[in-house]
Design a protein around this motif. Structure first.
Motif, short mmCIF file in Angstrom:
data_model
loop_
_atom_site.label_atom_id
_atom_site.label_comp_id
_atom_site.label_asym_id
_atom_site.label_seq_id
_atom_site.Cartn_x
_atom_site.Cartn_y
_atom_site.Cartn_z
N GLU A 1 0.84 -1.20 0.00
CA GLU A 1 0.00 0.00 0.00
C GLU A 1 0.87 1.25 0.00
O GLU A 1 0.60 2.21 -0.74
CB GLU A 1 -0.90 0.01 1.23
N ARG A 2 1.91 1.23 0.81
CA ARG A 2 2.81 2.39 0.88
C ARG A 2 3.59 2.56 -0.43
O ARG A 2 3.83 3.68 -0.86
CB ARG A 2 3.75 2.25 2.07
N GLU B 1 1.19 4.25 -2.86
CA GLU B 1 1.05 5.67 -2.54
C GLU B 1 2.31 6.43 -2.93
O GLU B 1 2.23 7.56 -3.44
CB GLU B 1 0.75 5.86 -1.05
N ARG C 1 2.23 7.14 -6.62
CA ARG C 1 1.30 8.22 -6.93
C ARG C 1 1.89 9.58 -6.57
O ARG C 1 1.79 10.55 -7.33
CB ARG C 1 -0.01 8.01 -6.17
N GLY D 1 -3.50 10.55 1.52
CA GLY D 1 -3.57 9.12 1.32
C GLY D 1 -3.84 8.41 2.63
O GLY D 1 -3.97 9.03 3.69
N ARG D 2 -3.89 7.11 2.55
CA ARG D 2 -4.13 6.33 3.76
C ARG D 2 -2.94 6.39 4.71
O ARG D 2 -3.10 6.45 5.93
CB ARG D 2 -4.41 4.88 3.39
N TYR E 1 0.07 8.52 3.91
CA TYR E 1 0.87 9.74 3.78
C TYR E 1 -0.03 10.92 3.48
O TYR E 1 -0.96 10.82 2.67
CB TYR E 1 1.90 9.59 2.65
#
Length: 284
Positions: free
Chosen positions: A134-135, A138, A141, A156-157, A159
């Motif tokens: 997930e990180r 992100e 992106r 983000g979730r 960051y």
């Protein structure tokens, strides 16, 4: 076919004072030989399979910045940065700085990270594998937005960046080439298709299958498979011959690889760069 060199070890003849001049000479020689790329690992301890954790290991981006000042044409990257090692805003700023100072020669090599021991040793948070991916996504992106000069807040979730300012911007256009390392078929290769300009796979019997999986992900993402530079990491030893290396390059080229990167644990050996230079000349 492009030929690259990866330097995974800084255990060189002599004492610690020889690390800088030896690394510098390898970088200059590789540049002058027309080798396309130079890579270092982004690890803080030496990794298993290469040496003991206590062996010398340089921080990757500092080493690449040093190499950038000594070279003119060769591209420069980590193979690859663990996304959890640095905050993504700082990481993108670091890669951008390398790109600016090298005149547009930076790669942004990144992956989900795997070395729990060095993270524990240095106090780097090392979340479970699902969160690391997930990180990583992100981070990819954030990299696209910051490379594009978009200062809009990012929420983000994992960051949150209130103003992702990145000045000066990269020299590379449209951005430093993004390479995602790893062959995971469900997550990693999907991220390559969605976000990256290149992938890196190991030279194993599974490589052709991995490339087919990448092709399928590209089709689902509406991405042209040919737009992605397919790189493969293989080994060069002091015993390697020109014929063996030529056979390796030919085999990987037939499998669909665009860029063969030779990992050289003894890059200071007199034969190393000339062997690669011979491949460059034949591939021209």
């Amino acid at each position: 076919m492009r030929i690259g060199i990866q330097i995974p070890s800084f255990t060189y003849p002599g004492d610690q004072s020889q690390i800088a001049p030896t690394f510098a000479q390898v970088a200059r020689d590789a540049d002058q030989a027309g080798i396309a790329s130079l890579w270092v690992m982004d690890h803080f301890f030496q990794i298993r399979g290469v040496g003991a954790p206590e062996e010398p290991m340089l921080e990757g981006y500092t080493a690449l910045a040093y190499a950038a000042a000594l070279t003119e044409r060769i591209t420069l990257g980590t193979m690859v940065t663990g996304a959890v090692y640095r905050h993504p805003g700082v990481l993108v700023k670091t890669v951008t700085t390398l790109d600016v100072l090298s005149g547009g020669r930076a790669w942004f090599g990144v992956g989900a990270a795997w070395n729990a021991d060095e993270s524990a040793g240095l106090g780097i948070p090392f979340p479970p594998v699902a969160e690391r991916f997930e990180r990583l996504e992100e981070t990819l992106r954030i990299a696209h937005q910051m490379f594009a000069g978009d200062e809009s807040p990012i929420v983000g979730r994992h960051y949150q960046l209130e103003r992702p300012l990145n000045s000066p911007p990269p020299v590379s256009r449209p951005h430093p080439r993004i390479l995602v390392g790893g062959g995971g078929e469900k997550k990693t290769l999907r991220l390559v298709a969605r976000y990256a300009d290149g992938c890196n796979l190991f030279d194993t019997p599974e490589l052709p299958h991995k490339l087919e999986v990448l092709r399928e992900h590209c089709a689902r993402e509406g991405r042209a498979y040919g737009d992605i530079e397919k790189t493969a990491l293989t080994i060069l030893t002091p015993e390697s011959t020109a014929d063996q290396l030529e056979d390796t390059v030919g085999r990987l080229g037939e499998a669909g690889v665009d860029h063969v990167i030779f990992s050289c644990r003894q890059p200071y050996e007199p034969s190393t760069v000339p062997l690669l230079a011979g491949l460059v000349a034949k591939a021209a």
